[in-house]
Design a protein around this motif. Structure first.
Motif, PDB file in Angstrom:
ATOM      1  N   UNK A   1      32.544  -7.941 -75.486  1.00  0.00           N
ATOM      2  CA  UNK A   1      33.287  -6.711 -75.721  1.00  0.00           C
ATOM      3  C   UNK A   1      33.256  -5.835 -74.477  1.00  0.00           C
ATOM      4  N   UNK A   2      34.392  -5.284 -74.116  1.00  0.00           N
ATOM      5  CA  UNK A   2      34.495  -4.326 -73.021  1.00  0.00           C
ATOM      6  C   UNK A   2      35.045  -3.029 -73.591  1.00  0.00           C
ATOM      7  N   UNK A   3      34.475  -1.913 -73.169  1.00  0.00           N
ATOM      8  CA  UNK A   3      34.853  -0.604 -73.688  1.00  0.00           C
ATOM      9  C   UNK A   3      35.200   0.315 -72.517  1.00  0.00           C
ATOM     10  N   UNK A   4      36.312   1.034 -72.626  1.00  0.00           N
ATOM     11  CA  UNK A   4      36.706   1.949 -71.562  1.00  0.00           C
ATOM     12  C   UNK A   4      37.435   3.144 -72.157  1.00  0.00           C
ATOM     13  N   UNK A   5      37.722   4.113 -71.307  1.00  0.00           N
ATOM     14  CA  UNK A   5      38.510   5.289 -71.685  1.00  0.00           C
ATOM     15  C   UNK A   5      39.837   5.225 -70.945  1.00  0.00           C
ATOM     16  N   UNK A   6      40.911   5.011 -71.684  1.00  0.00           N
ATOM     17  CA  UNK A   6      42.226   4.897 -71.070  1.00  0.00           C
ATOM     18  C   UNK A   6      42.480   3.497 -70.536  1.00  0.00           C
ATOM     19  N   UNK A   7      43.665   2.962 -70.773  1.00  0.00           N
ATOM     20  CA  UNK A   7      43.958   1.585 -70.352  1.00  0.00           C
ATOM     21  C   UNK A   7      44.952   1.524 -69.209  1.00  0.00           C
ATOM     22  N   UNK A   8      45.273   2.685 -68.590  1.00  0.00           N
ATOM     23  CA  UNK A   8      46.265   2.689 -67.518  1.00  0.00           C
ATOM     24  C   UNK A   8      45.671   2.896 -66.135  1.00  0.00           C
ATOM     25  N   UNK A   9      44.395   3.220 -66.039  1.00  0.00           N
ATOM     26  CA  UNK A   9      43.774   3.286 -64.721  1.00  0.00           C
ATOM     27  C   UNK A   9      43.824   1.884 -64.127  1.00  0.00           C
ATOM     28  N   UNK A  10      44.048   1.807 -62.813  1.00  0.00           N
ATOM     29  CA  UNK A  10      44.317   0.522 -62.192  1.00  0.00           C
ATOM     30  C   UNK A  10      43.212  -0.499 -62.461  1.00  0.00           C
ATOM     31  N   UNK A  11      41.954  -0.107 -62.296  1.00  0.00           N
ATOM     32  CA  UNK A  11      40.854  -1.048 -62.511  1.00  0.00           C
ATOM     33  C   UNK A  11      40.751  -1.450 -63.982  1.00  0.00           C
ATOM     34  N   UNK A  12      41.079  -0.533 -64.886  1.00  0.00           N
ATOM     35  CA  UNK A  12      41.063  -0.864 -66.307  1.00  0.00           C
ATOM     36  C   UNK A  12      42.203  -1.810 -66.664  1.00  0.00           C
ATOM     37  N   UNK A  13      43.344  -1.639 -66.021  1.00  0.00           N
ATOM     38  CA  UNK A  13      44.472  -2.542 -66.264  1.00  0.00           C
ATOM     39  C   UNK A  13      44.121  -3.971 -65.871  1.00  0.00           C
ATOM     40  N   UNK A  14      43.470  -4.110 -64.725  1.00  0.00           N
ATOM     41  CA  UNK A  14      43.033  -5.442 -64.280  1.00  0.00           C
ATOM     42  C   UNK A  14      41.992  -6.000 -65.248  1.00  0.00           C
ATOM     43  N   UNK A  15      41.054  -5.148 -65.667  1.00  0.00           N
ATOM     44  CA  UNK A  15      40.013  -5.582 -66.603  1.00  0.00           C
ATOM     45  C   UNK A  15      40.616  -6.050 -67.924  1.00  0.00           C
ATOM     46  N   UNK A  16      41.604  -5.332 -68.397  1.00  0.00           N
ATOM     47  CA  UNK A  16      42.255  -5.707 -69.660  1.00  0.00           C
ATOM     48  C   UNK A  16      42.883  -7.095 -69.560  1.00  0.00           C
ATOM     49  N   UNK A  17      43.569  -7.342 -68.453  1.00  0.00           N
ATOM     50  CA  UNK A  17      44.209  -8.645 -68.263  1.00  0.00           C
ATOM     51  C   UNK A  17      43.172  -9.766 -68.251  1.00  0.00           C
ATOM     52  N   UNK A  18      42.047  -9.539 -67.596  1.00  0.00           N
ATOM     53  CA  UNK A  18      40.991 -10.553 -67.538  1.00  0.00           C
ATOM     54  C   UNK A  18      40.401 -10.784 -68.923  1.00  0.00           C
ATOM     55  N   UNK A  19      40.170  -9.697 -69.662  1.00  0.00           N
ATOM     56  CA  UNK A  19      39.623  -9.835 -71.018  1.00  0.00           C
ATOM     57  C   UNK A  19      40.567 -10.627 -71.917  1.00  0.00           C
ATOM     58  N   UNK A  20      41.853 -10.357 -71.805  1.00  0.00           N
ATOM     59  CA  UNK A  20      42.820 -11.096 -72.617  1.00  0.00           C
ATOM     60  C   UNK A  20      42.794 -12.577 -72.281  1.00  0.00           C
ATOM     61  N   UNK A  21      42.654 -12.904 -71.007  1.00  0.00           N
ATOM     62  CA  UNK A  21      42.637 -14.318 -70.610  1.00  0.00           C
ATOM     63  C   UNK A  21      41.380 -15.033 -71.086  1.00  0.00           C
ATOM     64  N   UNK A  22      40.301 -14.279 -71.277  1.00  0.00           N
ATOM     65  CA  UNK A  22      39.028 -14.873 -71.689  1.00  0.00           C
ATOM     66  C   UNK A  22      38.753 -14.726 -73.186  1.00  0.00           C
ATOM     67  N   UNK A  23      39.659 -14.061 -73.914  1.00  0.00           N
ATOM     68  CA  UNK A  23      39.432 -13.853 -75.339  1.00  0.00           C
ATOM     69  C   UNK A  23      38.333 -12.856 -75.629  1.00  0.00           C
ATOM     70  N   UNK A  24      38.148 -11.873 -74.750  1.00  0.00           N
ATOM     71  CA  UNK A  24      37.123 -10.853 -74.912  1.00  0.00           C
ATOM     72  C   UNK A  24      37.762  -9.584 -75.475  1.00  0.00           C
ATOM     73  N   UNK A  25      37.137  -9.001 -76.491  1.00  0.00           N
ATOM     74  CA  UNK A  25      37.674  -7.787 -77.109  1.00  0.00           C
ATOM     75  C   UNK A  25      37.674  -6.640 -76.108  1.00  0.00           C
TER      76      UNK A  25
END
Length: 411
Positions: A72-96
């Motif tokens: 599980x990865x937790x953040x505040x806001x999904x549009x910050x550049x580093x969070x956007x990259x993190x989201x894409x990686x989590x989706x590819x790995x099946x991580x919430x």
């Protein structure tokens, strides 16, 4: 055992206290700090400073997730550049990927969704889903109350810590444009202006609820660097939005109607649009028909307005609650037939689509149950975290159905 990684959170101790609570319940918590402000407020079982550049982040984060068996990865806001990259990686790995944001319902709630928020929300917002949903009739716990001064204090501490530790994070680029000193000056200016506007705008509420009642449209502004504007609309700036709205108002609004532009309270010390508005009044020949205000009570204005224009602010939801016709200029989860005007800005001024109050009540109950947690990031934090833990428990079954290979077992 679940392993959760925290990225950037809201200013203040909220993420630290949430991490501590999860750790006490058996979750292994990690925190990745991107600057000294993150580190100043951080707490986790394990912490690491990311000191590389954006080009290094993808490989670093992917490796970190794998080495630590993160689910599980937790953040505040999904549009910050580093969070956007993190989201894409989590989706590819099946991580919430859990995302916090300011509440869709204000001011006594915060938002928590998995996969994305606002226009990135993965919740099914179709009319069919909303109409078929059986609400649980949750009742709000308590009023949050005033948070401005606490939020300002947290923000100033964050930016000061970020500046002091700048040499340790040489490649970090903040998503807000101002320096730590600029932020501090603007917050001090905000305190000053808050008192000034209270004096300057005395009597304006009486005018808007008296002689101008039912004669004005309301355009509540968003913050100048709001990701809702930058990522979820085709407008390029608040200045651009003001011009678009005033030009359309001048060309299409009924003669004698007024426009009230309300400045965002969190932007009070950062920017001012009076000069621009006066120039546009002259250009579009609507001098005397525009009122620019700052700290008036929004629900009172909503009770007396003809309609609301918004980019995609959650003020739009407040307008719908008051059954006020609403035009959305950007992309928003509540921009639905039966709620907002669907015909475009030019027709909104004279023939706005009415709000379907029954559908709005179903929508609000659905929104509340699916996405909202009672509380605040800056006050009543312990009680808010109680609600977050309940929300995480509820989300666990949903995420398991969506991603059967992933465990979301935080509490």
């Amino acid at each position: 055992m679940s392993v959760a990684v925290f990225l950037q959170g809201p200013h203040g101790p909220f993420f630290a206290q949430l991490a501590r609570r999860l750790s006490q319940s058996g979750v292994i918590t990690h925190k990745i700090n991107f600057n000294g402000g993150d580190r100043y407020f951080a707490w986790a079982d394990f912490q690491v400073d990311f000191t590389g550049g954006e080009s290094d982040w993808s490989a670093f984060f992917s490796d970190y997730l794998s080495k630590n068996n993160v689910d599980t990865v937790i953040c505040y806001g999904d549009c910050r550049r580093l969070h956007t990259i993190a989201k894409s990686i989590c989706e590819s790995k099946g991580i919430a990927f859990g995302v916090f944001e300011e509440g869709y319902l204000r001011p006594d709630f915060i938002t928590l969704e998995f996969g994305g928020v606002n226009a990135h929300s993965r919740t099914d917002w179709s009319r069919e889903a909303i109409n078929s949903y059986l609400a649980r009739e949750r009742k709000p716990v308590k009023s949050v109350g005033q948070t401005f001064f606490r939020r300002a204090r947290f923000a100033m501490a964050y930016y000061l810590a970020m500046r002091v530790s700048q040499s340790e994070f040489p490649h970090y680029r903040h998503h807000r444009s101002l320096s730590w000193l600029g932020e501090g000056v603007c917050w001090i200016r905000s305190f000053y202006r808050k008192g000034l506007y209270k004096l300057m705008e005395r009597g304006l509420t009486a005018r808007l609820t008296g002689e101008l009642s039912g004669r004005y449209f309301l355009f509540p502004l968003q913050t100048r660097d709001d990701f809702q504007l930058r990522k979820h609309s085709d407008l390029v700036s608040i200045e651009n939005a003001i011009e678009v709205v005033l030009q359309s108002f001048a060309q299409n609004a009924p003669k004698g109607s007024m426009m009230v532009i309300k400045h965002h309270p969190m932007d009070r010390g950062f920017c001012h649009y009076q000069k621009l508005i006066r120039e546009l009044e002259t250009r579009y020949q609507i001098t005397g028909r525009v009122i620019y205000c700052h700290d008036l009570h929004l629900p009172t204005l909503l009770d007396h307005t003809l309609g609301v224009v918004t980019i995609n602010s959650t003020v739009g939801i407040s307008a719908l609650f008051h059954e006020v016709p609403t035009q959305v200029l950007g992309r928003s989860l509540y921009d639905l037939p039966g709620l907002t005007h669907q015909g475009g800005l030019s027709s909104f001024w004279s023939q706005p689509d009415p709000v379907d109050p029954e559908f709005f009540q179903r929508f609000r109950a659905y929104l509340y149950d699916k996405t909202q947690v009672d509380g605040s990031f800056s006050r009543h934090i312990a009680a808010t975290i109680d609600g977050v833990c309940r929300r995480l428990t509820e989300a666990r079954a949903t995420e398991r159905r969506r991603q059967p290979e992933t465990e979301v077992d935080l509490v």
